[in-house]
Design an enzyme around this catalytic site. Structure first.
Site, PDB file in Angstrom:
ATOM      1  CB  SER A 143     -20.917 -34.892  12.797  1.00 46.15           C
ATOM      2  OG  SER A 143     -21.121 -34.670  11.577  1.00 46.15           O
TER       3      SER A 143
ATOM      4  CE  LYS B  85     -18.098 -28.249   7.810  1.00 42.00           C
ATOM      5  NZ  LYS B  85     -17.305 -29.377   8.325  1.00 42.00           N
TER       6      LYS B  85
ATOM      7  CB  ALA C 177     -15.993 -39.681  11.029  1.00 38.54           C
TER       8      ALA C 177
ATOM      9  CD1 TRP D 165     -20.268 -38.055   6.654  1.00 37.27           C
ATOM     10  CD2 TRP D 165     -20.060 -38.522   8.660  1.00 37.27           C
ATOM     11  NE1 TRP D 165     -21.310 -37.643   7.135  1.00 37.27           N
ATOM     12  CE2 TRP D 165     -21.213 -37.736   8.678  1.00 37.27           C
ATOM     13  CE3 TRP D 165     -19.734 -38.827  10.226  1.00 37.27           C
ATOM     14  CZ2 TRP D 165     -22.095 -37.576   9.478  1.00 37.27           C
ATOM     15  CZ3 TRP D 165     -20.503 -38.562  11.067  1.00 37.27           C
ATOM     16  CH2 TRP D 165     -21.683 -37.886  10.868  1.00 37.27           C
TER      17      TRP D 165
ATOM     18  NE  ARG E 223     -10.698 -34.733   7.500  1.00 38.56           N
ATOM     19  CZ  ARG E 223     -11.267 -35.756   6.924  1.00 38.56           C
ATOM     20  NH1 ARG E 223     -10.370 -36.692   6.194  1.00 38.56           N
ATOM     21  NH2 ARG E 223     -12.471 -35.421   6.747  1.00 38.56           N
ATOM     22  CG  ASN E 224     -11.321 -28.257   6.733  1.00 45.58           C
ATOM     23  OD1 ASN E 224     -11.099 -28.090   5.724  1.00 45.58           O
ATOM     24  ND2 ASN E 224     -12.538 -29.148   7.143  1.00 45.58           N
TER      25      ASN E 224
END
Length: 351
Positions: free
Chosen positions: A155, A208, A157, A19, A272-273
């Site tokens: 967003s 989130k 990256a 990021w 990724r989460n």
């Protein structure tokens, strides 16, 4: 913007992860920008190849972007014109305390204590359950002239580094911060919206990630899109309840840093989460997932979010369920059954 700013700013982005690199690339397309990497070998390789092979392999970086492993050099870049400068902290939550502590010693000595500063991390500090603005206040709050805020929004990256369109929110009580970020980044591919609700933006960005893990688990269990939609919607209600308890503005959660970021992180293929949740839902153990090198902020901050919510007597059933699955050995399907067995209640648009 509240006041006119010069067309050119000096920008220092501190932290060369995915990021930080993406934001540095975006800023460097219009402004003199230095990206600071703590790892000297990484900085040297990025400067030579114009690519962050560790975090954004295959993405070409602008040749105008300067990369340095020398923090003093990166800050000296701003000292040439501190009245027209911006500091962007691109480190994760875990890196905020050490970096801010270092800046507290360096910025006043260089006359940079009033340079607008924004952080971009999302989450709660694991050990303290602090939000990023609380970490900044603890480390830099005594510095005269501090003007700080948060930059956040839906967003990935890689897309930002590639110059694809994105909309972000800068939140700060300081118009100087809001204006500086807008000047630095607002352009053809980046749209910046301004807010004063730092807490709301941070709560949305933190929770989130946890809800996205839950959505990934749901998808890994093949429970269908109806179930995912329910998790997203009720997850948004958890974000709003938490934010209300901390004084956030409720409309923030209907915007980019609330609903927008939640939808992206809970459904996006680059999330990724969500990927960690998918693996959990498919039957893998968290320890094995982390050992494979996969990381996610939702895992790091889930317990801190739960503990702070408990201390404030805030009901976060989805967050509680995620923690039980990740850290207490509860099976994903049992967690789903427990959520479905909760007592029926009216749906309310307010927390």
């Amino acid at each position: 913007m509240s006041q006119a700013r010069p067309a050119t700013l000096r920008v220092a982005v501190l932290g060369a992860g995915s990021w930080g690199t993406a934001l540095a690339a975006a800023a460097s397309r219009r402004h003199p920008t230095v990206l600071w990497a703590r790892d000297g070998a990484q900085a040297q390789a990025m400067a030579a190849r114009h690519e962050n092979t560790r975090y954004l392999p295959g993405v070409a970086l602008p040749h105008a972007l300067q990369v340095s492993a020398d923090l003093a050099q990166a800050l000296a870049h701003l000292a040439h014109d501190p009245a027209h400068a911006l500091i962007i902290l691109g480190v994760p939550v875990a890196g905020m305390t050490p970096l801010c502590t270092e800046l507290a010693a360096r910025l006043p000595a260089l006359g940079l204590q009033a340079v607008p500063l924004v952080w971009t991390c999302k989450g709660f500090e694991e050990q303290t359950a602090r939000l990023p603005h609380e970490t900044v206040q603890a480390a830099l709050g005594a510095m005269p002239g501090l003007a700080a805020g948060v930059l956040s929004g839906p967003s990935f990256a890689r897309e930002v580094a590639q110059g694809l369109p994105v909309a972000l929110t800068v939140a700060s009580g300081s118009s100087a911060v809001r204006d500086a970020v807008t000047t630095a980044l607002h352009g053809a591919a980046v749209r910046i919206y301004a807010s004063t609700d730092v807490v709301g933006v941070e709560v949305g960005g933190a929770l989130k990630n946890v809800i996205a893990v839950a959505c990934g688990i749901c998808d890994g269990l093949a429970l269908g899109t109806n179930a995912r939609a329910a998790l997203i919607t009720r997850g948004l209600a958890e974000m709003a309840r938490f934010g209300a308890a901390l004084g956030a503005q409720q409309e923030t959660f209907a915007g980019l840093t609330g609903l927008g970021d939640l939808v992206l992180t809970a459904t996006g293929e680059l999330s990724r989460n969500r990927r960690v949740g998918l693996e959990i839902g498919a039957g893998r153990k968290l320890a094995d997932i982390l050992a494979s090198g996969m990381t996610a902020e939702g895992v790091r901050c889930a317990r801190a979010a739960r503990d702070r919510a408990r201390a404030l007597n805030i009901e976060l059933p989805i967050t509680e369920a995620v923690c039980a699955v990740l850290f207490e050995g509860l099976s994903p399907m049992t967690a789903v059954s427990a959520l479905l067995a909760r007592e029926a209640r009216p749906e309310s648009p307010t927390p």
